[in-house]
Design a protein around this motif. Structure first.
Motif, PDB file in Angstrom:
ATOM      1  N   PHE A 169       0.832  -1.199   0.000  1.00 20.13           N
ATOM      2  CA  PHE A 169       0.000   0.000   0.000  1.00 20.13           C
ATOM      3  C   PHE A 169       0.867   1.249   0.000  1.00 20.13           C
ATOM      4  N   TRP A 170       0.322   2.290  -0.569  1.00 18.66           N
ATOM      5  CA  TRP A 170       0.881   3.627  -0.447  1.00 18.66           C
ATOM      6  C   TRP A 170       0.112   4.357   0.648  1.00 18.66           C
ATOM      7  N   ALA A 171       0.796   5.192   1.391  1.00 20.98           N
ATOM      8  CA  ALA A 171       0.137   6.163   2.262  1.00 20.98           C
ATOM      9  C   ALA A 171       0.251   7.494   1.530  1.00 20.98           C
ATOM     10  N   VAL A 172      -0.865   8.181   1.386  1.00 23.07           N
ATOM     11  CA  VAL A 172      -0.904   9.417   0.599  1.00 23.07           C
ATOM     12  C   VAL A 172      -1.423  10.553   1.481  1.00 23.07           C
ATOM     13  N   LEU A 173      -0.699  11.651   1.490  1.00 29.44           N
ATOM     14  CA  LEU A 173      -1.086  12.830   2.262  1.00 29.44           C
ATOM     15  C   LEU A 173      -2.192  13.588   1.529  1.00 29.44           C
ATOM     16  N   THR A 174      -3.224  13.985   2.255  1.00 26.31           N
ATOM     17  CA  THR A 174      -4.322  14.755   1.663  1.00 26.31           C
ATOM     18  C   THR A 174      -4.091  16.250   1.907  1.00 26.31           C
ATOM     19  N   GLU A 175      -4.891  17.059   1.262  1.00 28.35           N
ATOM     20  CA  GLU A 175      -4.811  18.509   1.474  1.00 28.35           C
ATOM     21  C   GLU A 175      -5.101  18.870   2.939  1.00 28.35           C
ATOM     22  N   PRO A 176      -6.147  18.291   3.569  1.00 35.86           N
ATOM     23  CA  PRO A 176      -6.350  18.573   4.999  1.00 35.86           C
ATOM     24  C   PRO A 176      -5.158  18.129   5.868  1.00 35.86           C
ATOM     25  N   GLY A 177      -4.504  17.027   5.488  1.00 31.36           N
ATOM     26  CA  GLY A 177      -3.322  16.577   6.219  1.00 31.36           C
ATOM     27  C   GLY A 177      -2.175  17.569   6.091  1.00 31.36           C
ATOM     28  N   LEU A 178      -2.002  18.093   4.889  1.00 33.04           N
ATOM     29  CA  LEU A 178      -0.961  19.101   4.660  1.00 33.04           C
ATOM     30  C   LEU A 178      -1.266  20.379   5.444  1.00 33.04           C
ATOM     31  N   MET A 179      -2.534  20.739   5.516  1.00 27.94           N
ATOM     32  CA  MET A 179      -2.922  21.933   6.283  1.00 27.94           C
ATOM     33  C   MET A 179      -2.717  21.701   7.782  1.00 27.94           C
ATOM     34  N   ALA A 180      -3.023  20.496   8.268  1.00 29.29           N
ATOM     35  CA  ALA A 180      -2.803  20.176   9.683  1.00 29.29           C
ATOM     36  C   ALA A 180      -1.315  20.253  10.014  1.00 29.29           C
ATOM     37  N   LEU A 181      -0.497  19.755   9.114  1.00 29.90           N
ATOM     38  CA  LEU A 181       0.954  19.829   9.301  1.00 29.90           C
ATOM     39  C   LEU A 181       1.418  21.278   9.317  1.00 29.90           C
ATOM     40  N   ALA A 182       0.909  22.074   8.400  1.00 26.66           N
ATOM     41  CA  ALA A 182       1.294  23.492   8.343  1.00 26.66           C
ATOM     42  C   ALA A 182       0.897  24.231   9.619  1.00 26.66           C
ATOM     43  N   ARG A 183      -0.221  23.849  10.219  1.00 28.41           N
ATOM     44  CA  ARG A 183      -0.634  24.469  11.488  1.00 28.41           C
ATOM     45  C   ARG A 183       0.246  24.018  12.649  1.00 28.41           C
ATOM     46  N   ALA A 184       0.650  22.751  12.651  1.00 32.08           N
ATOM     47  CA  ALA A 184       1.406  22.191  13.775  1.00 32.08           C
ATOM     48  C   ALA A 184       2.896  22.518  13.717  1.00 32.08           C
ATOM     49  N   ALA A 185       3.441  22.656  12.533  1.00 29.98           N
ATOM     50  CA  ALA A 185       4.900  22.761  12.368  1.00 29.98           C
ATOM     51  C   ALA A 185       5.544  23.949  13.083  1.00 29.98           C
ATOM     52  N   PRO A 186       5.020  25.158  12.972  1.00 23.56           N
ATOM     53  CA  PRO A 186       5.713  26.282  13.619  1.00 23.56           C
ATOM     54  C   PRO A 186       5.841  26.120  15.137  1.00 23.56           C
ATOM     55  N   GLY A 187       4.773  25.735  15.811  1.00 27.30           N
ATOM     56  CA  GLY A 187       4.827  25.534  17.259  1.00 27.30           C
ATOM     57  C   GLY A 187       5.750  24.391  17.632  1.00 27.30           C
ATOM     58  N   HIS A 188       5.738  23.333  16.820  1.00 27.10           N
ATOM     59  CA  HIS A 188       6.609  22.191  17.086  1.00 27.10           C
ATOM     60  C   HIS A 188       8.077  22.604  16.935  1.00 27.10           C
ATOM     61  N   ALA A 189       8.379  23.320  15.861  1.00 25.70           N
ATOM     62  CA  ALA A 189       9.758  23.776  15.644  1.00 25.70           C
ATOM     63  C   ALA A 189      10.211  24.682  16.792  1.00 25.70           C
ATOM     64  N   ASP A 190       9.328  25.563  17.245  1.00 27.83           N
ATOM     65  CA  ASP A 190       9.663  26.429  18.385  1.00 27.83           C
ATOM     66  C   ASP A 190       9.979  25.597  19.621  1.00 27.83           C
ATOM     67  N   ARG A 191       9.186  24.550  19.855  1.00 31.04           N
ATOM     68  CA  ARG A 191       9.387  23.714  21.049  1.00 31.04           C
ATOM     69  C   ARG A 191      10.688  22.916  20.942  1.00 31.04           C
ATOM     70  N   VAL A 192      11.008  22.417  19.756  1.00 31.14           N
ATOM     71  CA  VAL A 192      12.280  21.708  19.548  1.00 31.14           C
ATOM     72  C   VAL A 192      13.443  22.660  19.831  1.00 31.14           C
ATOM     73  N   ARG A 193      13.351  23.876  19.310  1.00 27.17           N
ATOM     74  CA  ARG A 193      14.411  24.861  19.582  1.00 27.17           C
ATOM     75  C   ARG A 193      14.537  25.123  21.076  1.00 27.17           C
ATOM     76  N   ASP A 194      13.398  25.299  21.748  1.00 25.77           N
ATOM     77  CA  ASP A 194      13.391  25.585  23.172  1.00 25.77           C
ATOM     78  C   ASP A 194      14.018  24.445  23.981  1.00 25.77           C
ATOM     79  N   LEU A 195      13.690  23.214  23.634  1.00 24.43           N
ATOM     80  CA  LEU A 195      14.160  22.068  24.400  1.00 24.43           C
ATOM     81  C   LEU A 195      15.586  21.648  24.065  1.00 24.43           C
ATOM     82  N   LEU A 196      16.049  21.954  22.857  1.00 21.73           N
ATOM     83  CA  LEU A 196      17.351  21.454  22.433  1.00 21.73           C
ATOM     84  C   LEU A 196      18.299  22.562  21.977  1.00 21.73           C
TER      85      LEU A 196
END
Length: 152
Positions: free
Chosen positions: A98-125
């Motif tokens: 099987f292939w796993a395929v990213l949908t447009e809503p999945g890409l939008m969810a990632l775009a919403r989550a990424a900035p805060g996640h990157a900030d937290r990675v920077r903060d912790l490491l």
């Protein structure tokens, strides 16, 4: 070869490594769940799919990329499918694959989550280390067999 035991210094470093790894993982897991209702593994799945050609990957390659078992990946993909973030597609060249395929809503969810996640990675490491220490950490991870050239 040693005597089967770590010496006191090795034991201190090993235990500190385990505690630090678990602490960072837990902090990132809780932060992502609070911010976006994604687990760290689900976030990793979305990242890898977003970076793959045509935003799709074979399930077995995706499992290797996010470092989970195929059964755990299947469970995570099922949850992401329920949320509309990914879908599975049969492989034409492999009836069992099987292939796993990213949908447009999945890409939008990632775009919403990424900035805060990157900030937290920077903060912790990264914000806790000097640029020289980051370079040293890169070298240490490389020496341990970590592929610091790949994206994850």
């Amino acid at each position: 070869m040693g005597n089967g035991w770590l010496d006191a210094g090795e034991q201190q470093v090993w235990r500190a490594f385990l505690r630090t790894n678990a602490w960072i993982y837990d902090e990132l897991e809780h932060d992502l769940r609070d911010r976006s209702d994604l687990s760290l593994i689900e976030y990793g799945i979305l990242v890898h799919l977003s970076e793959a050609p045509y935003m799709r990957m074979r399930m077995r390659h995706l499992a290797d990329s996010v470092i989970v078992s195929k059964s755990r990946l299947s469970h995570q993909i099922a949850r992401l499918e329920r949320d509309g973030y990914v879908y599975r597609e049969h492989c034409d060249d492999d009836r069992r694959g099987f292939w796993a395929v990213l949908t447009e809503p999945g890409l939008m969810a990632l775009a919403r989550a990424a900035p805060g996640h990157a900030d937290r990675v920077r903060d912790l490491l990264f914000d806790r280390l000097t640029p020289e220490q980051v370079t040293q950490l890169r070298g240490i991870l490389h020496a341990l067999g970590g592929d610091v050239s790949s994206t994850a």
